[in-house]
Scaffold this motif. Structure first.
Motif, short mmCIF file in Angstrom:
data_model
loop_
_atom_site.label_atom_id
_atom_site.label_comp_id
_atom_site.label_asym_id
_atom_site.label_seq_id
_atom_site.Cartn_x
_atom_site.Cartn_y
_atom_site.Cartn_z
N LEU A 1 22.67 33.63 -4.23
CA LEU A 1 22.52 32.36 -3.52
C LEU A 1 22.11 32.60 -2.06
O LEU A 1 21.26 31.87 -1.53
CB LEU A 1 23.82 31.57 -3.58
N ALA A 2 22.72 33.59 -1.43
CA ALA A 2 22.35 33.90 -0.04
C ALA A 2 20.88 34.30 0.04
O ALA A 2 20.14 33.85 0.94
CB ALA A 2 23.25 35.01 0.50
N GLU B 1 19.57 30.52 10.32
CA GLU B 1 19.29 31.81 10.97
C GLU B 1 19.65 32.97 10.05
O GLU B 1 18.95 33.99 10.01
CB GLU B 1 20.09 31.91 12.27
N LEU B 2 20.74 32.83 9.30
CA LEU B 2 21.19 33.89 8.42
C LEU B 2 22.05 33.30 7.32
O LEU B 2 22.91 32.46 7.57
CB LEU B 2 22.01 34.92 9.21
N ALA B 3 21.82 33.73 6.09
CA ALA B 3 22.69 33.39 4.97
C ALA B 3 23.16 34.71 4.38
O ALA B 3 22.35 35.57 4.02
CB ALA B 3 21.95 32.56 3.92
N GLU B 4 24.48 34.88 4.31
CA GLU B 4 24.99 36.14 3.79
C GLU B 4 26.27 35.92 2.99
O GLU B 4 27.00 34.96 3.19
CB GLU B 4 25.24 37.14 4.92
N ALA B 5 26.50 36.85 2.07
CA ALA B 5 27.69 36.80 1.22
C ALA B 5 28.62 37.94 1.59
O ALA B 5 28.18 39.05 1.88
CB ALA B 5 27.29 36.91 -0.25
N TRP B 6 29.90 37.62 1.58
CA TRP B 6 30.96 38.62 1.69
C TRP B 6 31.88 38.36 0.50
O TRP B 6 32.59 37.36 0.48
CB TRP B 6 31.73 38.49 2.99
#
Length: 269
Positions: free
Chosen positions: A10-11, A45-50
């Motif tokens: 998804l990110a 600006e940023l899409a990220e997964a943790w």
């Protein structure tokens, strides 16, 4: 609940779909309306997964500029060609061509950089992140009397790992899920980590969880493909009482800390 590979996909999709475009943020359902209005007209600006958590960093000078999403058991973020929203859409992100609609999340909230850092600090190593450090996870596993089957589901140790990857990795390595963490050899822990990195990366690429080796695919074994809502070819997950693909022994299951656990009593002695 979606496992980590879904959130990483998804990110990636958010980044590739919306790029550096000016976006419309809205909450057709109304429960995120005030927050969406503050973000409207800005860019991602940023899409990220943790692990199982998604952070969407919006290019905005407001201190609360990060959308923090946890899908939980029933949530979903779906991309469709732009059209009028249907159903209970908590958050819609669109460029007028494609719409990303969030429904039924466990939570969706607007947070600061400090909030994001605090949330991430509670998570363990994520096998899908290149900056992951499994060393602290090994230290805690090696000191624990809890079973490795339970430890692998702890998001403070293995971020993003869920029931399917837990069951399948332990089967592939021939490890009894009831083995206390303190009884694992370092080489066994390293093998668990390496297999998670490999399998979860494949999940990101393919959008499904496949864990069987080439010699155990339906084509190789001349068997019917698996039929299951979760999709993918697996060894033991949700295959209770069915014959093991390797030895033919019926797969066993039990409940461990509130979650169903599957294993082969012969292959995982």
């Amino acid at each position: 609940m979606p496992e980590g590979h879904v959130i990483h996909r998804l990110a990636e999709r958010l980044a590739t779909t919306f790029g550096d475009r000016q976006l419309e943020f809205s909450s057709p359902q109304g429960r995120f309306a005030e927050e969406a209005a503050r973000l409207n007209g800005h860019r991602i600006e940023l899409a990220e997964a943790w692990g199982k958590q998604l952070f969407i960093d919006v290019d905005h000078d407001d201190p609360e500029h990060i959308v923090h999403i946890h899908l939980g058991l029933i949530g979903g973020l779906r991309f469709t060609p732009y059209a009028a929203p249907t159903g209970q859409v908590r958050l819609r992100i669109t460029d007028g061509i494609t719409a990303a609609d969030l429904r039924g999340p466990q939570w969706c909230r607007l947070i600061t950089d400090a909030d994001r850092d605090a949330a991430v600090a509670k998570l363990g190593a994520d096998p899908l992140r290149p900056d992951a450090d499994p060393e602290p996870t090994w230290t805690r596993v090696h000191r624990s009397g809890k079973s490795i089957g339970a430890l692998m589901m702890d998001q403070k140790l293995f971020a993003g790992v869920g029931n399917i990857y837990r069951a399948e990795v332990l089967f592939r390595l021939g490890l009894d899920p009831r083995t206390p963490g303190k009884n694992l050899a370092r080489s066994e822990f390293d093998a668990i980590w390496a297999d998670l990195v490999d399998l979860m990366a494949t999940g990101v690429r393919d959008g499904r969880i496949d864990t069987v080796r080439p010699e155990h695919t339906p084509e190789a074994m001349h068997r019917q493909p698996r039929e299951d809502d979760h999709g993918g070819e697996v060894y033991v997950y949700r295959r209770a009482a069915q014959p093991c693909h390797v030895c033919g022994t019926p797969v066993e299951s039990t409940v461990l800390e509130g979650r169903n656990l599957f294993w082969c009593p012969r292959c995982q002695r």
